[in-house]
Design an enzyme around this catalytic site. Structure first.
Site, PDB file in Angstrom:
ATOM      1  N   ASP A  59       3.157  -4.896 -16.962  1.00 34.52           N
ATOM      2  CA  ASP A  59       4.515  -4.494 -17.339  1.00 34.52           C
ATOM      3  C   ASP A  59       4.409  -3.267 -18.246  1.00 34.52           C
ATOM      4  OD1 ASP A  59       7.163  -4.390 -18.012  1.00 34.52           O
ATOM      5  OD2 ASP A  59       7.058  -6.037 -19.483  1.00 34.52           O
ATOM      6  N   ASN A 101       7.500  -1.763 -19.584  1.00 38.00           N
ATOM      7  CA  ASN A 101       8.702  -1.551 -20.393  1.00 38.00           C
ATOM      8  C   ASN A 101       9.171  -2.789 -21.153  1.00 38.00           C
ATOM      9  OD1 ASN A 101       9.581  -3.030 -18.281  1.00 38.00           O
ATOM     10  ND2 ASN A 101      11.134  -1.589 -17.575  1.00 38.00           N
ATOM     11  N   ASP A 146      10.022  -5.788 -20.214  1.00 39.54           N
ATOM     12  CA  ASP A 146      10.998  -6.750 -19.681  1.00 39.54           C
ATOM     13  C   ASP A 146      10.320  -8.002 -19.119  1.00 39.54           C
ATOM     14  OD1 ASP A 146       9.911  -5.840 -17.338  1.00 39.54           O
ATOM     15  OD2 ASP A 146      11.809  -5.201 -16.424  1.00 39.54           O
ATOM     16  N   ASP A 157       5.458  -3.646 -13.219  1.00 44.02           N
ATOM     17  CA  ASP A 157       6.181  -2.546 -12.576  1.00 44.02           C
ATOM     18  C   ASP A 157       5.225  -1.437 -12.131  1.00 44.02           C
ATOM     19  OD1 ASP A 157       5.600  -1.233 -15.024  1.00 44.02           O
ATOM     20  OD2 ASP A 157       7.445  -2.056 -15.902  1.00 44.02           O
ATOM     21  N   ASP A 173       3.358  -3.289   1.673  1.00 48.45           N
ATOM     22  CA  ASP A 173       3.629  -4.524   2.388  1.00 48.45           C
ATOM     23  C   ASP A 173       4.938  -4.328   3.149  1.00 48.45           C
ATOM     24  OD1 ASP A 173       3.583  -7.284   3.032  1.00 48.45           O
ATOM     25  OD2 ASP A 173       2.726  -7.734   1.072  1.00 48.45           O
ATOM     26  N   ASP A 178       3.780  -8.296   7.054  1.00 43.47           N
ATOM     27  CA  ASP A 178       4.072  -9.685   6.704  1.00 43.47           C
ATOM     28  C   ASP A 178       4.377 -10.521   7.960  1.00 43.47           C
ATOM     29  OD1 ASP A 178       4.759 -11.465   4.355  1.00 43.47           O
ATOM     30  OD2 ASP A 178       6.648 -11.596   5.455  1.00 43.47           O
ATOM     31  N   GLU A 234      -0.475  -9.959   9.048  1.00 44.25           N
ATOM     32  CA  GLU A 234      -0.639 -11.335   8.586  1.00 44.25           C
ATOM     33  C   GLU A 234      -0.294 -12.274   9.745  1.00 44.25           C
ATOM     34  OE1 GLU A 234       0.947 -14.391   5.118  1.00 44.25           O
ATOM     35  OE2 GLU A 234       2.336 -13.091   6.177  1.00 44.25           O
ATOM     36  N   HIS A 273      -1.850 -13.736  -2.784  1.00 44.41           N
ATOM     37  CA  HIS A 273      -0.723 -14.163  -3.619  1.00 44.41           C
ATOM     38  C   HIS A 273      -0.064 -15.459  -3.138  1.00 44.41           C
ATOM     39  CE1 HIS A 273       1.013 -12.258  -0.170  1.00 44.41           C
ATOM     40  NE2 HIS A 273       2.198 -12.720  -0.504  1.00 44.41           N
ATOM     41  N   ASP A 274      -0.469 -15.967  -1.983  1.00 43.83           N
ATOM     42  CA  ASP A 274       0.098 -17.214  -1.465  1.00 43.83           C
ATOM     43  C   ASP A 274      -0.864 -18.388  -1.614  1.00 43.83           C
ATOM     44  OD1 ASP A 274       2.441 -15.985  -0.516  1.00 43.83           O
ATOM     45  OD2 ASP A 274       1.481 -15.439   1.378  1.00 43.83           O
TER      46      ASP A 274
HETATM   47  C1  NOJ Z   1       4.135 -14.231   3.822  1.00 43.15           C
HETATM   48  C2  NOJ Z   1       4.042 -13.691   2.432  1.00 43.15           C
HETATM   49  O1  NOJ Z   1       2.704 -13.473   2.126  1.00 43.15           O
HETATM   50  C3  NOJ Z   1       4.724 -14.691   1.529  1.00 43.15           C
HETATM   51  O2  NOJ Z   1       4.504 -14.430   0.178  1.00 43.15           O
HETATM   52  C4  NOJ Z   1       6.171 -14.708   1.883  1.00 43.15           C
HETATM   53  O3  NOJ Z   1       6.814 -15.701   1.140  1.00 43.15           O
HETATM   54  C5  NOJ Z   1       6.385 -14.993   3.372  1.00 43.15           C
HETATM   55  N1  NOJ Z   1       5.508 -14.241   4.203  1.00 43.15           N
HETATM   56  C6  NOJ Z   1       7.791 -14.658   3.780  1.00 43.15           C
HETATM   57  O4  NOJ Z   1       7.975 -13.269   3.783  1.00 43.15           O
END
Ligand code: NOJ
Length: 543
Positions: free
Chosen positions: A22, A24, A26, A30, A99, A200, A242, A316-317
């Site tokens: 971050d 700023n 908040d 960013d 992305d 995605d 993906e 990130h998932d």
């Molecule tokens: C896959 C992404 O990696 C995930 O983070 C997202 O929630 C879903 N696609 C829906 O876009």
């Protein structure tokens, strides 16, 4: 002869902008924050940043719900900031991969607003509608974030289809005008000098809702070839799709070396190997290491010479690599390095998820109020209904939920780990005083410095070609602890070897080690063809 593509020698670093830095106060990461950390990434040695979505979005799914593909979400910055990021990264020989979420948009995208309002609008058919009555679902298709994939919309007087949250209506790829609008937008971004796109859930775009086909629909590869022709092939870029539903045969199409589709895909067979039939990732079986190795080897063999692999343990998932596959307690450092060794020795493009290079771990949450992720929050309600207790659900969220990967990047031991001067949007992992970038940079035996060496090896004149192009031969495939494979190209032979578990193992080696190139323990214990592998000991060695 096919020209070697630059991305075959690259290492990609994924940034989840909300959680990286971050600037700023908040509490939300960013783009200026990312710019301020580019020198750190240059030090690590990566070539490409994959930036999770920064487009304008109501943030129902942290940006994977886009309401304007041509603008930047205000919490992340401005279009000028984005252009600055591309330029500043470029000065450091780093390319930016954005992305691209085109399976669905946000329900606040003007196309969807028009489509709802006006049946005769050209945008109506940009989405997927079915007539009917409220309460009588067109079919039983479920959304990935829980509940039905069909949502009744009062204004539209119809159901619309959404494979993710109800605020992420699916785009109708059968509509040629919609497809052209998407390609135009992709070209607009590529013109800005991007390094490419991560696409995605791209294997969902060929869906056939009435037949309940989600992935690998009949026209999927037609759409991808068209997209490639209309956008990607105009530039020298990397594209990664993906694809949760891909097998090696699909992958050969997607990553065909003729460049007709994409550069590579992100497939999840190794991730899903322990998922259960009934509850998927929320209830997992014990990880079967032999099965895991076979999956990796299967992909290595299948795509050699006729496709290209992405190599990753986390994103990130997914939960943190060291927590999911290693030991985030006693052998955190050793196992983080071992996992990296096994992965970076393979053929393909390695991906590092922010914080992985520090050995960042999962977080432990007690209450639903601490959970930020929409998937986990929806799942909490569903599992509760199915009779799970609070503790059982929290245990599942703690071991596999997406927030594990989304806690702020741990930069130093100051308040909030140096991520923000404000209140972070998601709690910082309390272990930031022991695990942070500042400490890692200052310790030459750290996980960070190990990753740095692995990345450098991939670019070295000695081993770069072997890693990028060499054959892959696995050994001891039925062994429950040992990961062992050979990479070879001409006369050059690199053995990748290690112990995947926390107990010592003595093994006889099929080859004599000439020189240890890289190892996570100070000195290898070997004699007469035997070697002792200490807990999570791993190495790359010339033979
Ligand atoms: C896959 C992404 O990696 C995930 O983070 C997202 O929630 C879903 N696609 C829906 O876009």
């Amino acid at each position: 002869m096919e020209q070697t593509k630059w991305w075959k020698h690259s290492v990609v670093y994924q940034i989840y902008p909300r959680s990286f830095q971050d600037s700023n106060g908040d509490g939300i990461g960013d783009i200026p924050g990312i710019i301020s950390r580019l020198d750190y990434l240059r030090e690590l040695g990566i070539d490409v940043i994959w930036l999770s979505p920064v487009y304008k979005s109501p943030q129902d799914d942290n940006g994977y719900d886009i309401s304007d593909y041509y603008d930047i979400h205000e919490e992340f910055g401005t279009l000028a900031d984005m252009e600055m990021l591309i330029a500043e990264a470029g000065k450091r020989d780093i390319k930016i991969v954005m992305d691209m979420v085109v399976n669905h948009s946000s329900d606040e995208h003007p196309w969807f607003l028009e489509a709802k309002k006006d049946r005769s609008s050209k945008y109506r058919d940009y989405y997927i509608w079915r007539e009917g009555e409220p309460g009588q679902l067109p079919n039983e298709t479920k959304a990935s974030f829980g509940g039905s994939a069909w949502e009744w919309d009062e204004e539209a007087g119809a159901y619309y289809f959404h494979l993710f949250s109800k605020r992420q209506p699916d785009l109708n790829w059968e509509n040629p005008q919609m497809r052209q609008d998407i390609y135009r937008m992709m070209n607009w971004w590529l013109e800005k000098g991007l390094g490419g796109f991560r696409l995605d859930v791209i294997d969902n775009i060929g869906k056939v809702p009435d037949e309940m086909i989600r992935e690998n629909g009949p026209r999927l590869h037609d759409y991808i070839r068209e997209m490639s022709r209309e956008a990607f092939q105009n530039y020298d870029v990397v594209t990664v799709g993906e694809t949760w539903g891909a097998n090696t045969e699909h992958a050969k199409l997607y990553s065909n070396p003729d460049g007709s589709e994409l550069s590579m895909i992100f497939q999840f067979e190794h991730i899903c190997a322990s998922h259960s039939e009934e509850y998927g990732k929320w209830k997992q079986e014990k990880k079967d290491f032999v099965k895991l190795k076979k999956i990796f080897s299967g992909w290595q063999r299948a795509l050699h010479g006729c496709g290209w692999n992405s190599l990753f343990w986390d994103n990130h998932d997914l939960p943190r690599a060291v927590s999911a596959f290693g030991d985030d307690g006693k052998y955190r450092v050793e196992s983080a390095k071992a996992l990296a060794t096994f992965l970076h020795g393979m053929q393909g493009t390695p991906y590092i998820y922010e914080g992985e290079e520090l050995g960042m771990t999962n977080i432990h949450l007690e209450e639903l109020s601490q959970v930020r992720d929409i998937e986990a929050r929806n799942m909490y309600a569903e599992l509760k209904e199915k009779g799970w207790s609070h503790d059982e659900i929290m245990e599942a969220i703690n071991s596999t939920g997406r927030d594990n990967a989304r806690t702020p990047m741990q930069w130093d031991n100051s308040e909030h780990a140096g991520f923000t001067t404000g209140t972070p949007w998601i709690g910082v992992n309390p272990n930031y005083r022991q695990i942070n970038a500042k400490l890692e940079l200052g310790n030459k035996n750290s996980v960070f410095h190990y990753y740095k060496k692995l990345i450098a090896l991939r670019k070295s004149p000695e081993w770069g070609e072997v890693l990028a192009e060499g054959d892959y031969t696995p050994y001891m495939e039925e062994d429950e602890d040992i990961f062992l494979y050979l990479r070879s190209l001409g006369e050059k032979r690199l053995l990748v070897l290690g112990n995947f578990h926390g107990t010592e193992r003595t093994i006889s080696l099929p080859y004599e080690i000439k020189e240890v190139i890289l190892s996570n323990y100070p000195e290898a214990h070997k004699w007469d063809g035997w070697i002792v592998l200490r807990p999570y000991e791993a190495m790359m060695a010339e033979i």
